[in-house]
Design a protein around this motif. Structure first.
Motif, short mmCIF file in Angstrom:
data_model
loop_
_atom_site.label_atom_id
_atom_site.label_comp_id
_atom_site.label_asym_id
_atom_site.label_seq_id
_atom_site.Cartn_x
_atom_site.Cartn_y
_atom_site.Cartn_z
N GLU A 32 -2.39 -10.44 0.59
CA GLU A 32 -2.74 -9.84 -0.70
C GLU A 32 -3.49 -8.53 -0.51
OE1 GLU A 32 -2.40 -14.30 -1.34
OE2 GLU A 32 -3.16 -12.99 0.22
N GLU A 85 -1.18 -5.82 0.67
CA GLU A 85 -0.36 -5.32 -0.44
C GLU A 85 -1.16 -4.37 -1.33
OE1 GLU A 85 2.11 -6.96 -4.31
OE2 GLU A 85 1.78 -8.31 -2.62
N ILE A 86 -2.41 -4.70 -1.60
CA ILE A 86 -3.25 -3.83 -2.43
C ILE A 86 -3.33 -2.44 -1.81
CG2 ILE A 86 -5.64 -3.39 -3.16
CD1 ILE A 86 -5.86 -6.47 -3.60
N GLY A 108 -1.35 -1.23 0.50
CA GLY A 108 -0.01 -0.69 0.67
C GLY A 108 0.49 0.04 -0.56
N ASN A 109 -0.04 -0.34 -1.71
CA ASN A 109 0.34 0.30 -2.98
C ASN A 109 -0.66 1.37 -3.43
OD1 ASN A 109 2.64 -1.30 -3.31
ND2 ASN A 109 1.42 -2.97 -4.16
N PHE A 110 -1.55 1.75 -2.54
CA PHE A 110 -2.61 2.71 -2.87
C PHE A 110 -2.05 4.05 -3.32
CE2 PHE A 110 -5.59 6.06 -1.44
CZ PHE A 110 -6.64 5.75 -2.28
N ARG A 111 -2.58 4.56 -4.44
CA ARG A 111 -2.24 5.91 -4.89
C ARG A 111 -3.20 6.89 -4.26
NH1 ARG A 111 -2.23 7.36 -10.82
NH2 ARG A 111 -3.69 5.67 -11.12
N GLY A 124 -6.66 6.06 -8.03
CA GLY A 124 -6.19 5.14 -7.01
C GLY A 124 -7.33 4.31 -6.42
N GLU A 142 -8.38 1.76 -8.99
CA GLU A 142 -7.41 0.66 -9.05
C GLU A 142 -7.61 -0.32 -7.90
OE1 GLU A 142 -3.52 2.42 -9.12
OE2 GLU A 142 -3.88 3.39 -11.06
N VAL A 143 -7.81 0.22 -6.69
CA VAL A 143 -8.02 -0.65 -5.52
C VAL A 143 -9.29 -1.47 -5.70
CG1 VAL A 143 -8.69 -0.62 -3.08
CG2 VAL A 143 -6.69 0.65 -3.84
N SER A 192 -8.64 -4.22 -8.09
CA SER A 192 -7.73 -5.22 -7.52
C SER A 192 -8.41 -6.09 -6.46
CB SER A 192 -6.52 -4.53 -6.89
OG SER A 192 -5.77 -3.86 -7.87
#
Length: 126
Positions: free
Chosen positions: A17, A20-21, A23-26, A78, A81-82, A85
């Motif tokens: 998890e 993935e968090i 890995g999707n970082f803006r 970004g 968001e991280v 999350s």
């Protein structure tokens, strides 16, 4: 160029998890770090995240003022968001919902630099 490392106390067993968090970082909008008045205060050159058991470490290579870097990171969508999350996976909550809370948490989580060596710091070969 200096490095900073901040720690996260996390619940073990959530490696997929957390991967993935991040890995999707803006990415941040700009590598340039500016003060509240718009003056350039540094740059974020690179970041990396490491994870083992119940400890996660984010390493930041930067130029300039580290406090300004933390403030810059706190305002980036970004990063926000991280941080949001990550909340369910933290064993110790982090107050990162505001710029002030993020900067205070950043300072508390900062590891002391013991050594830092780079080929960029070496004198030119003769």
């Amino acid at each position: 160029m200096p490095f900073a490392a901040i720690t996260y106390d996390i619940k073990p067993g959530f490696e997929a998890e957390l991967t993935e968090i991040f890995g999707n970082f803006r990415r941040v909008r700009s590598d340039k770090v500016r003060t509240e008045t718009g003056e350039e205060a540094g740059r974020i050159l690179a970041t990396a995240v490491f994870l083992r058991d119940d400890t996660m470490v984010r390493v930041i290579e930067y130029q300039g003022d580290l406090d300004a870097v933390a403030r810059h990171m706190a305002s980036q969508p970004g990063v926000r968001e991280v941080e949001a999350s990550l909340k369910p996976y933290l064993s110790r909550p982090r107050d990162t919902d505001t710029v002030e809370g993020f900067v205070a948490t950043f300072r508390r989580s900062l590891l002391n630099t013991v050594a830092q060596i780079s080929v960029r710091d070496a004198p030119p070969a003769a």
